[in-house]
Design a protein around this motif. Structure first.
Motif, PDB file in Angstrom:
ATOM      1  N   UNK A  95      -6.142 -57.473  11.163  1.00  0.00           N
ATOM      2  CA  UNK A  95      -6.435 -56.703   9.954  1.00  0.00           C
ATOM      3  C   UNK A  95      -5.159 -56.550   9.133  1.00  0.00           C
ATOM      4  N   UNK A  96      -5.248 -56.849   7.847  1.00  0.00           N
ATOM      5  CA  UNK A  96      -4.119 -56.676   6.939  1.00  0.00           C
ATOM      6  C   UNK A  96      -4.407 -55.459   6.058  1.00  0.00           C
ATOM      7  N   UNK A  97      -3.562 -54.433   6.134  1.00  0.00           N
ATOM      8  CA  UNK A  97      -3.750 -53.224   5.342  1.00  0.00           C
ATOM      9  C   UNK A  97      -3.161 -53.367   3.956  1.00  0.00           C
ATOM     10  N   UNK A  98      -3.841 -52.807   2.955  1.00  0.00           N
ATOM     11  CA  UNK A  98      -3.403 -52.862   1.563  1.00  0.00           C
ATOM     12  C   UNK A  98      -3.161 -51.450   1.051  1.00  0.00           C
ATOM     13  N   UNK A  99      -2.516 -51.349  -0.092  1.00  0.00           N
ATOM     14  CA  UNK A  99      -2.241 -50.025  -0.655  1.00  0.00           C
ATOM     15  C   UNK A  99      -3.525 -49.393  -1.191  1.00  0.00           C
ATOM     16  N   UNK A 100      -3.604 -48.083  -1.062  1.00  0.00           N
ATOM     17  CA  UNK A 100      -4.756 -47.326  -1.543  1.00  0.00           C
ATOM     18  C   UNK A 100      -4.462 -46.763  -2.933  1.00  0.00           C
ATOM     19  N   UNK A 101      -5.511 -46.487  -3.696  1.00  0.00           N
ATOM     20  CA  UNK A 101      -6.900 -46.889  -3.471  1.00  0.00           C
ATOM     21  C   UNK A 101      -7.125 -48.321  -3.955  1.00  0.00           C
ATOM     22  N   UNK A 102      -7.414 -49.229  -3.044  1.00  0.00           N
ATOM     23  CA  UNK A 102      -7.600 -50.629  -3.403  1.00  0.00           C
ATOM     24  C   UNK A 102      -8.898 -50.799  -4.194  1.00  0.00           C
ATOM     25  N   UNK A 103      -8.815 -51.501  -5.306  1.00  0.00           N
ATOM     26  CA  UNK A 103      -9.968 -51.748  -6.172  1.00  0.00           C
ATOM     27  C   UNK A 103     -10.574 -53.118  -5.889  1.00  0.00           C
ATOM     28  N   UNK A 104      -9.719 -54.113  -5.663  1.00  0.00           N
ATOM     29  CA  UNK A 104     -10.207 -55.473  -5.433  1.00  0.00           C
ATOM     30  C   UNK A 104      -9.127 -56.297  -4.762  1.00  0.00           C
TER      31      UNK A 104
END
Length: 223
Positions: A95-104
């Motif tokens: 799983x690769x985590x992204x910055x929140x709040x991710x939109x797309x």
């Protein structure tokens, strides 16, 4: 390089993130611009400045951006809409985590040792879960990331968009408290040109009320 299911989760908020990948704003022909949560009129009203007084408008605009950036640091999330590129030398985790709040998630691609670039397709090659904070990108069910001989550096690119829009309901809810903290911080910076009160303790640089408001609702770091 492939990793099995259950490989430790890696997030941009983790203290070890830098050893796995690099996060930067997407470079565009026209630099990205942001619609700030506070406008000049709101700040002048809070500071009790007359609208006709414009001498400090440029400085106030800088303070608005700086206060928003400070809030983003304490919140561990983007308060304005941004597009990011995160680059890895190899697949860092299942799983690769992204910055929140991710939109797309706008692009996922990898480059092999020969310089061949493969652009992956959502659903067919990867899955995006925007319900999580931070959002995650994973391979489809019962599959792993593709095996390939990676380029020496930054072989994998994930491009995504995150942040709140100016009219997001967030700003009329818990975001209102963040705005209040931003106003207090701007007021402190504007009224006190030094970052501390002469003779004050080192730990009294910022009023606790400012930190309390700006850190309200922050996302905790993944350990």
């Amino acid at each position: 390089m492939n990793f099995p299911y259950g490989y430790p989760y890696v997030s941009p908020y983790d203290s070890n993130f830098d050893s796995f990948g690099t996060l930067r704003l997407t470079q565009t022909e026209e630099p990205q611009t942001f619609v700030e949560p506070l406008n000049l009129g709101e700040v002048k009203t809070y500071l009790k400045l007359d609208d006709t007084f414009t001498d400090d408008d440029t400085q106030l605009a800088v303070l608005i951006s700086a206060a928003r950036e400070q809030a983003e640091i304490l919140q561990n999330r983007d308060l304005v809409r941004k597009q990011w590129d995160v680059s890895y030398d190899y697949w860092p985790a299942y799983r690769i985590g992204l910055r929140a709040p991710c939109v797309s998630v706008d692009l996922v691609q990898y480059t092999d040792l020969a310089g061949n670039v493969t652009t992956m397709n959502v659903t067919a090659d990867y899955f995006v879960d925007l319900k999580k904070e931070p959002a995650v990108v994973t391979p489809p069910w019962n599959r792993s990331w593709p095996a390939f001989t990676p380029a020496p550096s930054s072989a994998i690119l994930v491009r995504f968009t995150s942040g709140y829009a100016a009219n997001d309901p967030f700003w009329s809810g818990s975001g209102a408290r963040i705005k209040m903290g931003m106003l207090m911080l701007i007021g402190s910076w504007y009224e006190n040109r030094l970052p501390f009160t002469p003779g004050a303790r080192a730990d009294a640089e910022l009023p606790f009320a400012v930190t309390s408001c700006l850190s309200f609702g922050q996302l905790w770091r993944t350990k």
